[in-house]
Scaffold this active site. Structure first.
Site, PDB file in Angstrom:
ATOM      1  CG  ASP B 165      -0.349  -0.231   2.500  1.00 39.40           C
ATOM      2  OD1 ASP B 165       0.872  -0.493   2.535  1.00 39.40           O
ATOM      3  OD2 ASP B 165      -1.051  -0.147   3.511  1.00 39.40           O
ATOM      4  CD  GLU B 254      11.780  -1.137   9.626  1.00 38.65           C
ATOM      5  OE1 GLU B 254      11.926  -1.318  10.859  1.00 38.65           O
ATOM      6  OE2 GLU B 254      10.668  -0.898   9.092  1.00 38.65           O
TER       7      GLU B 254
END
Lengths: 308, 308
Positions: B165, B254
């Site tokens: 998205d 991350e």
């Protein structure tokens, strides 16, 4: 004068080599753009100039996600050869953000950048829900005036009202290119009006629209979303009174423009007899900028000198 | 054997005609794909096979807006010649929705469809905010295993984690193609972490990352979003222990993957010295389906036999 002597067999070999080189060059060229069959067919038609131009009218306004949204839309314009983008900014001047976006997408020649500010009495106020006052009226009307003044009336063209946050499939534009002169094309729209899909209902042989499945205000003359239809340009020339209006109830803008141009029975059903969903009424969440606001209170910003 | 006699001037004329036809065919082929300079440069490089392949890993799950979102993403793959799409569905089987989407976008040969269900103990429960349990861990790890098993280790390639998205500019992939073997490329991300833009801070000659402007949990080893970086494939081969984990705090995925692969000072700054924003962390609103739910209570549905 001197002469060269060659044998028929050598001529034949030369011709074969010539044809092979030609085919290689041709294939190499073609390979620069991959894509499914319907898109390759559009490229072929575009080359022989048999595709109608599609003018997509997009009203837009400055907000954090504006560039992200317009960037997503720009990919469609990069893919579809007969799309021309009319972007109308709700502002007193055109912006460098939109200009540079068109430039960096290679769309300068296939776009028109306009601007007109919505009069303050029609602007949304602080806590108004966003449907109380019609949006994009002024901007869509400016684009229609521009089209009526600039388009070659002899050439078949299509007009489509394209919001900057909906999702569109490339195939929608292949379908739209099938709209006949004097007609309004129609198809289903996903995720709108509280339904998974709002769609036209067709007669037994799929040639005419006989109704709609809308759950919200089904009594409207055209109970459909702005993304559900596109219009042959000649209709806007034949009916100069067709414009959008502030004077209509919520949800009646589509009916307002269409009542001038067509009737239900004249709508042209597209997208596999209105059974394929090729456009979705998606909405992007308002961006949360709490940390940015904290920065701003200290006189700083994360995007200093950077266009986001 | 009979012979044909031709004059040198005729030979010259023949050669000129040959070259003109060649150029016309070549130009015609090229014209099938419009696009800005950086994209034309990518097509040219792709033809001579000097572009690294970019493997984009997209975890996805069934929801009303899934097809709309994947359709928007598919346009990037149609435009960028060196992108290969690894879609990993959070499901017990791959879906016909994703399969037909790849097929209709002409991407079957440039994609890999995988599936793996998130174990129920890690699935979001009814009212959990969506950041409590890490999303996409299982799916991204499956894609990494697939890559480690299937990729030609001799060829330079790039790995990018691409949400279904977010919004991406085509230019991001041109930048990403510049990542050197053994390096992790990095760039700014718009509309994330409560800021207009989260970005790496560089040293005076713009060669090294010396910090980050993150406002949220700036103490993380890599306080950046998943969309802020891409990784040279050889690093995943050199460091087989680099995978995502359920055992890390919120916002540390991350850092978790990057700590195995690189250090801050080895990051390769891209996107105009980290001053261009080419990706935005947009979020799509949850679809309101009140009318659909009312229909379902009556045993009906708007999308009967229709894929939305």
């Amino acid at each position: 004068m001197s002469e060269v002597r060659i044998r028929p067999r050598q001529v034949l070999i030369l011709i074969i080599v010539f044809i092979i080189v030609l085919m290689m060059v041709h294939r190499n060229g073609k390979r620069t753009c991959q894509g499914p069959e319907y898109l390759q067919a559009m490229y072929a038609q575009d080359q022989i100039n048999t595709l109608p131009k599609i003018y997509a009218i997009t009203p837009t306004y400055a907000r954090p996600a504006q560039k992200a949204e317009l960037t997503r839309l720009s990919h469609l314009f990069m893919l579809v050869p007969n799309l021309h983008w009319i972007i109308v900014e709700d502002a007193n001047t055109t912006s460098s953000l939109v200009r540079s976006l068109l430039d960096r997408s290679g769309l300068v020649d296939r776009s028109t950048q306009l601007n007109i500010k919505t009069p303050p009495e029609f602007k949304l106020q602080g806590k108004d829900p966003n449907w109380i006052k019609p949006r994009g009226v002024e901007q869509r009307n400016l684009a229609l005036s521009w089209l009526r003044a600039h388009v070659d009336v002899e050439r078949h063209a299509i007009v489509f009202f394209m919001d900057d946050d909906n999702s569109y499939a490339v195939e929608l534009f292949a379908e739209m290119s099938k709209i006949k002169p004097g007609r309004v094309g129609i198809w289903p729209v996903g995720l709108v009006g509280g339904l998974m899909v709002e769609r036209p209902l067709l007669n037994a042989d799929n040639t005419q629209v006989v109704g709609f499945n809308a759950a919200w205000r089904p009594e409207r003359p055209f109970p459909i979303d702005m993304a559900a239809f596109a219009i042959s340009m000649d209709l806007f020339i034949s009916f100069p009174q067709a414009i959008f209006s502030y004077e209509v109830q919520r949800g009646y803008q589509e009916s307002e423009i269409l009542r001038h141009l067509t009737t239900r029975d004249k709508l042209q059903p597209l997208a596999n007899n209105c059974r394929d969903v090729l456009v979705w009424h998606t909405r992007t969440e308002k961006t949360k900028l709490n940390a940015e606001e904290a920065l701003q209170r200290k006189g700083q910003r994360s995007d200093d000198g950077i266009e986001v």
